[in-house]
Write a protein that holds these residues in place. Structure first.
Motif, PDB file in Angstrom:
ATOM      1  N   UNK A  47       0.816  -1.204   0.000  1.00  0.00           N
ATOM      2  CA  UNK A  47       0.000   0.000   0.000  1.00  0.00           C
ATOM      3  C   UNK A  47       0.849   1.251   0.000  1.00  0.00           C
ATOM      4  N   UNK A  48       1.904   1.271   0.830  1.00  0.00           N
ATOM      5  CA  UNK A  48       2.780   2.440   0.894  1.00  0.00           C
ATOM      6  C   UNK A  48       3.435   2.677  -0.454  1.00  0.00           C
ATOM      7  N   UNK A  49       3.919   1.603  -1.039  1.00  0.00           N
ATOM      8  CA  UNK A  49       4.599   1.740  -2.321  1.00  0.00           C
ATOM      9  C   UNK A  49       3.662   2.295  -3.385  1.00  0.00           C
ATOM     10  N   UNK A  50       2.485   1.695  -3.465  1.00  0.00           N
ATOM     11  CA  UNK A  50       1.544   2.167  -4.488  1.00  0.00           C
ATOM     12  C   UNK A  50       1.154   3.612  -4.235  1.00  0.00           C
ATOM     13  N   UNK A  51       0.980   3.950  -2.953  1.00  0.00           N
ATOM     14  CA  UNK A  51       0.591   5.316  -2.637  1.00  0.00           C
ATOM     15  C   UNK A  51       1.665   6.291  -3.095  1.00  0.00           C
ATOM     16  N   UNK A  79       3.671  13.492   4.589  1.00  0.00           N
ATOM     17  CA  UNK A  79       4.205  12.292   5.246  1.00  0.00           C
ATOM     18  C   UNK A  79       3.094  11.334   5.633  1.00  0.00           C
ATOM     19  N   UNK A  80       1.925  11.869   5.846  1.00  0.00           N
ATOM     20  CA  UNK A  80       0.882  11.004   6.389  1.00  0.00           C
ATOM     21  C   UNK A  80       0.135  10.242   5.319  1.00  0.00           C
ATOM     22  N   UNK A  81       0.391  10.566   4.054  1.00  0.00           N
ATOM     23  CA  UNK A  81      -0.382   9.881   3.013  1.00  0.00           C
ATOM     24  C   UNK A  81       0.005   8.406   2.875  1.00  0.00           C
ATOM     25  N   UNK A  82       1.307   8.109   2.706  1.00  0.00           N
ATOM     26  CA  UNK A  82       1.635   6.683   2.539  1.00  0.00           C
ATOM     27  C   UNK A  82       1.239   5.813   3.723  1.00  0.00           C
ATOM     28  N   UNK A  86      -1.170   2.718   3.416  1.00  0.00           N
ATOM     29  CA  UNK A  86      -0.680   1.402   3.799  1.00  0.00           C
ATOM     30  C   UNK A  86      -1.596   0.729   4.798  1.00  0.00           C
ATOM     31  N   UNK A  87      -1.992   1.500   5.819  1.00  0.00           N
ATOM     32  CA  UNK A  87      -2.880   0.919   6.824  1.00  0.00           C
ATOM     33  C   UNK A  87      -4.199   0.498   6.197  1.00  0.00           C
TER      34      UNK A  87
END
Lengths: 233, 1250
Positions: A47-51, A79-82, A86-87
């Motif tokens: 999720x973080x990567x895709x974001x 900073x809070x988007x990935x 991810x969550x």
């Protein structure tokens, strides 16, 4: 002789009775927990990567605007988007197989990794389209994306509960985004639907389907590990 | 033979030879391929990274004003970067200088020495130009871009680049802008060359920077035939002052008038530079690529039977990536720079097309017969697919060609890319991927060989060997590789659905067709939406054809063509572009002047005398010919970045300088005349000057053809005509010869020949094994015991065995004992006639069967008292008693000559007729009346443990027979029950019998050994299992009913399984019960099914699974009795159920085999089988499933659901369905096959999985 059981002696029986029940219950439980943790971690990183990647697309095209001081920070996004993405993806990815097993009717459509990769590729493609392709107007863009998202669901999921969950989460996420924009955490350059872009729900829906697909596949791989998990209903 | 067929055959043959070539010389071919990839990618070095190309915007000079920072409401067509002042204005003064008329007394250096010398005068002029009007006096100093230090890393350029002052760049910088230094320089050329970097240089060089034109256009060389020197003086201005610039322009034009110059001066070009390296832009693209390659990997992963999937996936990735790079590189080489759009579309095209061919190739090669040589396999695989590959290739090229002839520039560009990409992709697939595949398959074969060698070393001799010893079993029989199965022309394959989809995709090439259709539609849309291109083309056509056509219109056609079509320095086309041509047009001979130089003639005197300075359209924006990075690198020397900013390039000021020979001679340096360079032959010089792109292309084509011819010759010389095809005219088989499925793909031909165990007269009903022995019982009631290792029939127990005579049989020679007893001959020949009649196509196993009983192992020799027992008379009596009921359908074989007349017969008779025979005699005497009742009953259940066979009969009798190497005898019998025994379990020394009326009986087998010591027979290959006790014939065995649970179930018990100290019964009353084996105590009654229980699985790990008639499968926790999961999987009964550690495999009456995840209960996938084939299942290892089918057994990879191999059991097999299947410990499989048993050793190919 009509009752003659013909298929009875199929299995070669292993002789001897020695082995008792295997392993204490605790090991099953911890196994299950670590299993969940691993899956959650994997989903989170995906999720973080895709974001990050997809945000880059949006920032490049000036679709979203973050406050200027944030832009200089890592990867040109807040900073809070990935972590949020991810969550969310971890939750979705764990939710799907969980719901599958609750319903008791397993999801049995296209369970293989190449199909999952295809799904991810299509999802990235949809994002590409939303960011890069110049459409005549927003309605056309949104309709196209909606059709693509439905197509994604039809191609890779095809389960009713998947659709319902996707729609529900997409609506929830849209609402959250609206609240965020309303409170001026960030903004869209040309909002056309209550502070946000009208194609956002479609993207969210496609994302939910994708993450659900990944989660299900992970559950397949990880779940079939050593033991039969002892679960009491 | 039609033309099409001929073509097809030729293509097939060509591919075949190509495959042989690739597989024979893998290393040179891979080297060659890599070299060509690198060569094709070399031009990419000149290309900026995607997305960094500059963007242009043109405005008029007249009404130019510096754009404001704030965006106006109406931007019009202005790009959004066009805001605020530019970084700099670039004013170039383009100087063309020539010595005219040319004098033969001049030396080549004169061509550029005096013209270059003019730069200093011009520089002076520019520096000193002052414009004054009412607003003040302006000079260059006040307007120009003041630069400070050079970038610290460029100290060596300090001498040539200006510092602390105006940024004014000209060739004069080589000599610090001082005429004296220039005049005293003995070798100008060397000075210029001194600063050039050694080796390859791709970005802007110092020479390009100073001259302001690309090096080859500057004319500063010894072989300049045009004798015109071109250079620019580049002035970088900080602010724009139209009046100053106009006055400068006027002044320079006045000083050096250019007679025929008609350059437009009304356009100003703003060039916006993007960020230097757009990593941020690349990331999404790269991500897409990564995902796509992962897709490729997961697709290629499905391809089995290759040595390293990673290697092949890597090869596929390399193939696709290189073809992309090659196409871009080649297009760049020919002057076509990819636009961003094409760059984004093209990868997808190549990936999809490339992947399909790779898949098809791999599958085709893999599905060739395994026993062939590697290169033959490659060649066959290639030639099988050649026609479809070529057909698709041709179709694609045709479509692209059609697209090309639309003459719309965008389409043409795309088509060019597509053609090059397709061809390079094809090239790489043919050379690179095929070779990698051949290497891979060869490696696999080597590994296979290594694994096989030890097994073959221990191959038992075909000679008679000592009697089978139970203690030391012979090593597992290796599969007989020499025997290949006779394959019928057509066989139905049972494939998983997913594979079918892949095959379907590969066969129909669906994706390719969709893409082709998409391309056509796309071209159509482009043509439709861009009618201007078509219209212009049509107009050009019309004007060319009509005699009245205005020649000016034809000038439009170069616009449509690709940029390099412009002939360099062609004045006619240049002039025709302008609507109002110059009033004094260039005389025709002038333009001829340098065109004729292409001929290999001495230069015409006319061009000798007058080197012409011509101005063409290409001079108008001469900076376009410079590198992309020209301006960024110039500014970067002064630490000024142009990223995300723009510069404005003002129209050039043309300056023509004509020098007289006199001046040229005056400016000569004394060195110039001393060593004039040697004249090179005129022809090559001419060639060098006038080679156009087309000629290069033609030469390249010729070279390519030559190369191909050369390679062909080499190939013919080096390669033998047939690559070890072993005399056979055609080593390959045509597709029709192979067993094919519906999709035209041949499965690997099995190298396994199943061992058929024949002897039963009717269909086999029960099958039991303990790993060493195999007991089978047919509907006729005959029980046969086989050696599970060799497949020899050890004992035959006829139906009427309850009379006490368990007939013994030794291979084929059992009947030669009493040749005088002609009456009983048919009966005793029961096994052999059918064998003789049917086994014509099978290897004769008779030599394997041991008849030498003199060399019995010690265990048998030690069997105490050898009584002189007249065995023959006993048998005779038994036969006379039971002659009537014996089946007499067997043809009487003519003679018993096949049996070896063994001298050891009397002794054997003595040795076999031991205690067992005695006991049977005792029983036999009293059991005559029993025989009639037994005749009615048939064996319903049978179990084999140690060397005891327990048989449950439909009459309710339980018989426990003893078997040892040579004897089958009934040891005890229990006739308590009345209801038929439907299921038996034999665990340790307990026998559990389930009966039709739902009762459950527990028996204990007690052995009273005279020697008081239990011998334990080693259980080979089974560490987990406690060894079964060995019962010897002298033991007294008694079977006692210890407990009988009368109402275990309300309805007949259908399934009974025992493991791990538990006995599990399933009944038609929908319940499953779990009993403890020791005390027969019922632990749980498991309820959950809504139909009768049909299948149960329990193993050592206490996993209990049950399947019922409702199609449901339940997993239970044996410890707590709770239901773990409950899934519905089948329409109809669940017929069979097996578990591995990770999954549950079930088969149902709906012919579906479902694989479930054991922990989550999710169905992983299912395999659809043919009608009536789904009943038998077996798991060989964690990942290997074996299923019985119609006349065959199939091996599946459990992880992916792929069909690995299908082994056909016999020839006339189509009607027989394998119903029962047992997996033995030595990885052999026993299955019933009508009246025969089939012993299949797991193919060695399957071992490669691990």
């Amino acid at each position: 002789m009509s009752l003659t059981p013909k298929f009875l002696t199929l299995t070669a029986m292993s002789g001897g009775a020695g082995a008792g029940p295997r392993g204490p219950y605790m090991s099953f439980i911890t196994d299950r927990n670590t299993n969940l943790l691993i899956r959650g971690g994997l989903l989170f990183s995906v999720g973080v990567f895709l974001a990050l990647v997809l945000n880059l697309l949006q920032v490049q095209r000036n679709v979203t605007l973050f406050p200027p001081d944030v832009i200089s920070s890592i990867f040109s996004s807040a900073w809070w988007v990935p972590p949020c993405c991810g969550t969310a993806s971890a939750v979705i990815g764990l939710l799907y197989p969980c719901i599958d097993s609750r319903v008791g009717e397993p999801h049995r459509f296209k369970r293989e990794w190449s199909s999952v990769m295809r799904c991810v590729a299509v999802f990235v493609g949809i994002n590409h389209a939303s960011a890069k392709v110049d459409f005549a107007n927003n309605v056309q863009l949104s309709l196209t994306l909606a059709a693509l998202s439905i197509g994604l669901w039809w191609t890779f999921d095809r389960s009713r509960r998947g659709f319902a969950l996707g729609v529900a989460i997409a609506l929830l996420a849209t609402l959250t985004t609206q609240l965020l924009v309303y409170n001026e955490f960030f903004q869209y350059t040309s909002p056309d639907f209550l502070y946000i872009r009208s194609w956002l729900p479609c993207i969210f829906f496609a994302g939910v389907i994708t993450m659900g697909n990944i989660g299900r596949q992970l559950a397949l791989v990880r779940g079939g590990s050593e033991h039969l998990l002892m679960r009491s209903e | 033979m039609t033309l099409r067929e001929q073509l097809r055959a030729k293509i097939s043959a060509a591919f075949y030879h190509h495959g042989l070539l690739c597989a024979s010389y893998p290393v040179p071919i891979i080297l060659f391929t890599s070299a060509s990839i690198l060569t094709c990618c070399y031009p990419l070095l000149k290309l900026p990274l995607p997305g960094t190309g500059p963007v242009e915007f043109t405005t008029g000079v007249r009404d130019y004003s510096v754009p404001s920072h704030e965006p106006h409401g109406d931007q019009g067509e202005r790009p959004d970067w066009y805001r605020g002042p530019p970084v700099a204005y670039i004013q170039q003064v383009l100087v063309k200088a020539a010595v005219s008329p040319w004098d033969s007394s001049l030396v080549p250096v004169d061509v550029f020495r005096s013209p270059l010398g003019q730069v200093f005068r011009l520089l002076e002029e520019i520096r000193n130009h002052v414009y004054s009007d009412s607003s003040g006096v302006r000079s260059l100093e006040s307007l120009c871009l003041q630069v400070t230090d050079l970038f610290p890393g460029l100290r060596r350029m300090q001498t040539v680049l200006p510092e602390h002052g105006c940024l004014l760049v000209s060739p004069g910088n080589y000599w610090q802008n001082q005429r004296e230094l220039f005049d005293s320089d003995p070798d100008l050329f060397k000075t210029i060359q001194k600063h050039e970097p050694k080796g390859l240089h791709t970005s802007a060089t110092l020479r390009d920077l100073l001259f302001g034109v690309p090096g080859k256009y500057s004319g500063v060389s010894h072989y300049n035939k045009k004798r015109v020197v071109t250079y620019t003086i580049t002035v970088v201005l900080l602010s724009y002052d139209a009046r100053f610039l106009n006055s400068l322009r006027a002044r320079l034009k006045q000083l050096h008038p250019s007679a025929n110059c008609s350059l437009r001066e009304d356009h100003m070009v703003h060039v916006h530079f993007k960020e230097e390296i757009g990593i941020a832009e690349l990331i999404p693209l790269v991500t897409t690529y990564i995902i796509l390659f992962a897709y490729i990997y997961f697709s290629t992963r499905k391809i089995d039977m290759v040595r390293s999937k990673w290697g092949l996936a890597l090869a596929a990735v390399v193939t696709v990536l290189s073809s992309l790079l090659m196409s871009v590189g080649l297009c760049t080489l020919f002057g076509l720079t990819p636009t961003l759009n094409g760059g984004e579309i093209f990868p997808y095209l190549v990936v999809v097309i490339g992947l399909e061919n790779v898949l098809v190739l791999t599958k085709s090669v893999v599905s060739t017969p395994v026993d062939l040589e590697v290169k033959l396999r490659i060649a066959q695989g290639l030639s099988n697919e050649s026609w479809s590959i070529m057909k698709n290739m041709a179709t694609e090229l045709c479509i692209i060609l059609i697209g090309y002839f639309t003459l719309v520039p965008a389409i043409q560009e795309f088509c060019l890319f597509a053609v090059v990409g397709l061809v390079s992709d094809f090239f790489l697939q043919m050379f690179f991927f095929t070779t990698v595949l051949s290497i891979d398959i060869r490696r696999m074969e080597l590994a296979d060989l290594n694994r096989r060698l030890p097994a073959e070393a221990s191959l038992p001799q075909p000679k008679p060997v000592p009697l089978r010893t139970r203690e030391a079993p012979p090593p597992p029989r290796p599969s007989p590789h020499t025997i290949t199965l006779q394959t019928p022309a057509f066989r139905n394959l049972r494939l998983p659905k997913r594979l079918r989809v892949v095959y379907f995709l590969a066969r129909t090439r669906l994706a390719q067709r969709i893409i082709m259709a998409g391309t056509v539609i796309w071209i159509g849309i482009l043509v439709y939406t861009d009618p201007a291109g078509i219209r212009a083309y049509l107009a050009a056509q019309v004007s060319e054809q009509s005699p009245l056509g205005d020649p000016g219109v034809s000038g439009l056609s170069p616009h449509l063509a690709v940029a390099p079509v412009f002939a360099a320095g062609d004045p006619t086309s240049a002039l025709n572009i302008h609507p109002a041509p110059d009033p004094t047009p260039v005389p025709e001979n002038q333009s001829q002047g340098h065109h004729s130089s292409g001929r290999a003639l001495p230069l015409p005197p006319l061009s000798h005398s007058v080197p012409q300075i011509t101005w063409g359209a290409e001079d108008e924006e001469g900076w376009r010919r410079l590198s992309f990075r020209h301006w960024p690198s110039l500014f970067s020397y002064y630490n000024i970045t142009l990223a995300k900013r723009y510069i404005s390039i003002l129209p050039v000021i043309p300056v023509s300088v004509h020098l007289s020979p006199q001046e040229a001679i005056e400016t000569r340096h004394p060195h110039d005349t001393r060593h004039r360079p040697p004249l090179i032959p005129k022809v090559s010089a001419d060639l060098q000057t006038d080679l156009t792109l087309y000629k290069v292309a033609a030469l390249g084509l010729a070279a390519g053809v030559l190369l191909v011819l050369l390679l062909f010759c080499l190939y013919r010389v080096l390669c033998p005509r047939n690559y070890g095809q072993n005399g056979a005219a055609h080593g390959r088989r045509r597709r029709g010869d192979l067993p094919c499925d519906d999709y035209g793909y041949s499965p690997p031909v099995s190298e396994i020949s199943p061992l058929l165990l024949r002897g039963h007269s009717m269909d086999i009903e029960c099958l039991a094994s303990d790993g060493m022995l195999l007991a089978s019982c047919c509907l006729a009631g005959q029980i046969r015991v086989w050696d599970a290792q060799t497949g020899d029939c050890l004992t035959v127990i006829p139906k009427h065995s309850s009379s006490g005579c368990w007939e013994q049989r030794e291979g084929l020679d059992g009947l030669s004992r009493e040749p005088e007893e002609e009456d009983y001959f048919p009966l005793r020949r029961r096994a052999s006639p059918s064998r003789l009649a049917l086994f014509t196509d099978q290897p004769d196993l008779t030599p394997l069967i041991d008849t030498n009983f003199t060399s019995q192992p010690p265990s048998h020799l030690s069997t105490p008292p050898k009584e002189g027992f007249d065995y023959g008379s006993l048998v005779e009596r038994a036969y006379t008693e039971h002659e009537p009921p014996s089946p007499s359908s067997y043809p009487c074989a003519s003679s018993a000559s096949s049996s070896p007349s063994s001298a050891a017969q009397p002794q054997r008779r003595l040795s076999v007729g031991d205690g067992g025979g005695a006991s049977s005699q005792e029983r036999g005497s009293g059991s005559g009346s029993q025989a009639a009742a037994d005749w009615e009953s048939s064996v319903w259940a049978m179990e084999l443990r140690g060397n005891l066979i327990a048989a449950g009969r439909s009459s309710g009798k339980l018989e426990v027979g003893l078997w040892d190497a040579v004897e089958g005898s009934l040891r005890c019998r229990n006739e308590d029950g009345v209801s038929g025994i439907t299921a038996l379990a034999f665990l340790n020394n307990r026998i559990v019998a389930a009966r039709l009326n739902g009762s459950l009986d527990f028996f204990t087998v007690e052995i009273n050994k005279p020697l008081a010591l239990l011998q334990y027979r080693g259980a080979p290959g089974q560490g987990s299992m406690p060894p079964s006790p060995c019962y010897t014939s002298e033991d007294v065995i008694s079977c006692q009913l210890t407990r009988s649970v009368q109402c275990a179930h309300q309805k007949p018990i259908t399934v009974l399984r025992a493991a791990a100290g538990r006995v599990v019964t399933g009944s038609q009353d929908h319940t499953v019960r779990v009993y403890r084996l020791e005390d027969s105590c019922c632990l749980f009654t498991l309820q959950g099914h809504s139909g009768g229980i049909t299948a149960i699985y329990i193993d050592q790990t206490m996993v209990l699974a049950s399947g019922g008639q409702d199609g449901a499968i339940c997993l239970w926790d044996v410890l707590t009795g709770s239901r773990v999961s409950h899934v519905y999987g089948h329409r109809g009964d669940v017929t069979s159920l097996v578990c591995t550690t990770s999954c549950v495999i079930s088969s149902g009456l709906d012919d579906l085999i479902c694989i479930w995840d054991r922990s989550t209960g999710i169905k992983l996938y299912s395999i659809q089988q043919d009608m009536g084939c789904g009943a038998s299942l077996g798991v060989i290892s964690e990942s290997l499933l074996v299923t019985g089918g119609q006349g065959c057994v199939s091996f599946w990879d459990l992880n992916f659901g792929d069909l690995l191999q299908t082994v056909y059991l016999g020839q006339s097999s189509d009607s027989q369905v394998v119903r029962q299947l047992l997996v033995l410990d030595n990885a052999a499989i026993v299955c019933d096959f009508g009246s025969e048993l089939s012993l299949v050793y797991v193919p060695s190919v399957l071992e490669k999985l691990d």
